[in-house]
Design an enzyme around this catalytic site. Sequence first.
Site, short mmCIF file in Angstrom:
data_model
loop_
_atom_site.label_atom_id
_atom_site.label_comp_id
_atom_site.label_asym_id
_atom_site.label_seq_id
_atom_site.Cartn_x
_atom_site.Cartn_y
_atom_site.Cartn_z
N SER B 245 55.82 -127.73 14.52
CA SER B 245 55.00 -127.18 13.41
C SER B 245 53.95 -127.99 13.30
O SER B 245 53.91 -129.43 13.60
CB SER B 245 55.81 -127.07 12.17
N GLN B 267 54.32 -131.02 6.22
CA GLN B 267 54.32 -130.57 7.71
C GLN B 267 55.20 -131.73 8.41
O GLN B 267 56.14 -131.40 9.13
CB GLN B 267 53.21 -130.45 8.31
N HIS B 270 59.10 -131.74 8.61
CA HIS B 270 59.89 -130.87 9.45
C HIS B 270 60.57 -131.42 10.10
O HIS B 270 62.02 -131.21 10.80
CB HIS B 270 59.15 -129.72 9.90
N GLU B 335 48.30 -124.15 13.98
CA GLU B 335 49.31 -123.07 13.50
C GLU B 335 48.75 -122.72 12.04
O GLU B 335 48.50 -121.60 11.44
CB GLU B 335 50.61 -123.48 13.63
N HIS B 336 48.85 -123.91 11.37
CA HIS B 336 48.40 -123.74 9.92
C HIS B 336 47.01 -124.50 9.66
O HIS B 336 46.76 -125.84 10.17
CB HIS B 336 49.20 -124.62 8.80
N ASP B 369 54.34 -120.77 3.19
CA ASP B 369 55.59 -121.04 3.64
C ASP B 369 56.72 -119.93 2.86
O ASP B 369 57.74 -119.78 3.58
CB ASP B 369 56.16 -122.48 3.74
N HIS B 428 47.11 -87.22 43.45
CA HIS B 428 46.43 -87.36 42.04
C HIS B 428 45.26 -86.23 42.20
O HIS B 428 45.05 -85.80 41.19
CB HIS B 428 45.93 -88.83 42.05
#
Lengths: 437, 437
Positions: B245, B267, B270, B335-336, B369, B428
Amino acid sequence: MTSVNIPVYQTTAPDFNQQLQTRLAFDDSTDAGIQSAVTDIIAAVRARGDDAVVELTNKFDRIHAQSMAELTLTQADLKTAFDGLSDAQRQALQAAASRVKQYHEAQNAECGKSWQYTEADGTMLGQKVTPLDRVGIYVPGGKAAYPSSVLMNAIPAHVAGVEHIIMVVPTPDGVRNPLVLAAAYIAGVSTVFTIGGAQAVAALAYGTASVPRVDKIVGPGNAFVAEAKRRVFGQVGIDMIAGPSEILIIADGTTDPDWVAMDLFSQAEHDELAQSILLCPDADYVEKVRASINKQIETMPRADVIRASLEGRGALIVTRSMDEACDISNTIAPEHLEISALNPAQWADKIRHAGAIFMGAYTSESLGDYCAGPNHVLPTSGTARFSSPLGVYDFQKRSSLIHVSEQGANTLGKIAATLAHGEGLTAHARSAEMRLK
Amino acid sequence: MTSVNIPVYQTTAPDFNQQLQTRLAFDDSTDAGIQSAVTDIIAAVRARGDDAVVELTNKFDRIHAQSMAELTLTQADLKTAFDGLSDAQRQALQAAASRVKQYHEAQNAECGKSWQYTEADGTMLGQKVTPLDRVGIYVPGGKAAYPSSVLMNAIPAHVAGVEHIIMVVPTPDGVRNPLVLAAAYIAGVSTVFTIGGAQAVAALAYGTASVPRVDKIVGPGNAFVAEAKRRVFGQVGIDMIAGPSEILIIADGTTDPDWVAMDLFSQAEHDELAQSILLCPDADYVEKVRASINKQIETMPRADVIRASLEGRGALIVTRSMDEACDISNTIAPEHLEISALNPAQWADKIRHAGAIFMGAYTSESLGDYCAGPNHVLPTSGTARFSSPLGVYDFQKRSSLIHVSEQGANTLGKIAATLAHGEGLTAHARSAEMRLK
């Protein structure tokens, strides 16, 4: 000429499910030799950039380029190809491009918009839609070079707002396909490199001095290209790895059997592994289609491929009812589904999984392949259970937007802190608690 | 206590780009031992179904189940877990679930609608949006068991219209997490199996006598789970394989430095590989954040993890300007992204690539979150360049709709036939030509 030995199944047979599963089975495992060759090619391109790309291109495409400059086409090269087409081809290509663009613009208007809403306490939530910066389009060379594929891959990227559309197309023995280059010209491609194989995929994924690093690679290719795409996934986005093409036709028996037979051929002529299946509750009609197959096969230039495909992977299936045909179609989740029936909407409503649904006797799949407007890049091998046609959404991505007001932070902070403490994440909790009044 | 040795970079330094790239670099290659173990586990589950799942679960989770029945939870089990929570936890979970649901309903209204249009000659084109039939949600067990992840994965599937949401969650040593089961109860999960690892992924992908075969598997897991998801991709859909993350904060120096320091911690706590980066044009403010880090670290229960993360992968970066900070953010594609600044919209407008954008001083990432509403499953490791937050669109797919009128077939057939002949595909062409008037 011997008749085409396409099997006829009855859904009432006790072993029908097994017969069907055997026909559908397809081994898509990748040869270990290909895996190891691709590993080496990717490593070479990452280590030596342009030099490796030129070397590998000379080797695999049997040419003698001195530098990447010789493998780079200009807009003028593309325009020359376009200007050199016959009037009929140029007009057909432009008409197709225009319809494909119009459809994808409608799609973009439906699902490519940013949105947001504001709550009573002033908190704003939403999602911002932005295009990818750079996209790579892989176009096969040689006999599988299809200008329609250039349109179908490049136009949605262009409509999505992608600024740099980089196309790669190998030119085995130095032979360029003018229809492919003309298609690139009208589809909004920024740059074309005449490179292919795993080396082209690696160059797009990691970038070289000449080839810009892209964010996503789309387009079909051979087993080396498919394996290379699989390997660079994560470094860049990729589209689905396509399996053999398939058509499933649900017929109520009201369409000219010759039309249905030719529609089965149109899929079968792609390749011996292509799959053409008919589902119909009318046994007499199925017999008429079988007779038409045997009558018309003799007139087809690609009769050998068609025969191999129909005999190896095709089937004519007599169902109990149209409803049962729809149920079976949902378990197959076909790439192309033709509903060749009166009032096709009543059956389309029952379809849950299909890449594209061609409704009514006049909607031959080939119209969709070229110029109806919707994309012809579709999920194969049952992946329509969980994936979609290529579209503008494949060239855009979303960012969540969160703007919490002072008052909102007071409400949300208490909830977040309770849950964060429950998860043992103290910094998360405190970060929320600090913003409480 | 020694101070936290988080590096401070200046974008004016000649080697800044190299410093930044070194910090961002992350080796996500999978151990060969894990690859081979996963191969064996998938083969065992495909060959022996439930028996293999029970055996492997007993072995890896150190339990003694006799059959899958013992590894299957009922709605009553989930309700019991929910009823047993404290009032505060139950209310927080429900409030979060309700907000997440509301946001995803708004999302569904924006981009989950079928659409079509009819042209002057009666030809209808469009796209039909349908939910997946069955989805599998992987929830990690043990210390990384997060009820918020259950909400974030299951609610969008539920809002998308998925009928069968199958959750798997391992229970090492037989220990069940009541918050996780309570979250499943309110998020609309259909069935829970207390299994995990590659064996759970294989069971969901291929189905067993007890575990239904699903169409897509989502949710985070350890290296075995990630490798198993990679391997079953194609058989089923999967979400992105998540990396560590990350948070990136762009600050203009107007937010309390303690808030920003705690957001970096949230963050970092984590995992030691998590990444927290600050970008700010005000060197004095950066120094204040650094001082706050050293002050607040002493109060954190997970100080060791936070320290390792900040020292190993974090950075405080002094930029030339807010504009430069936005440019750097676009190259990182975090990500954030927190924009902790006055008038954050002016900077958010410049952001092209980010999983979620948290705007203004009050919008701590931790609110997002848990309960702001948007999804917390976001693209990591720069993949926000080409991918999006988890959303209802991940649990739906599209089928193109094409209904060509008799008149339309006459116009389109000529275009298609010209292009098909150009590609050498006679069937075709003929399939289109047969429908000409």
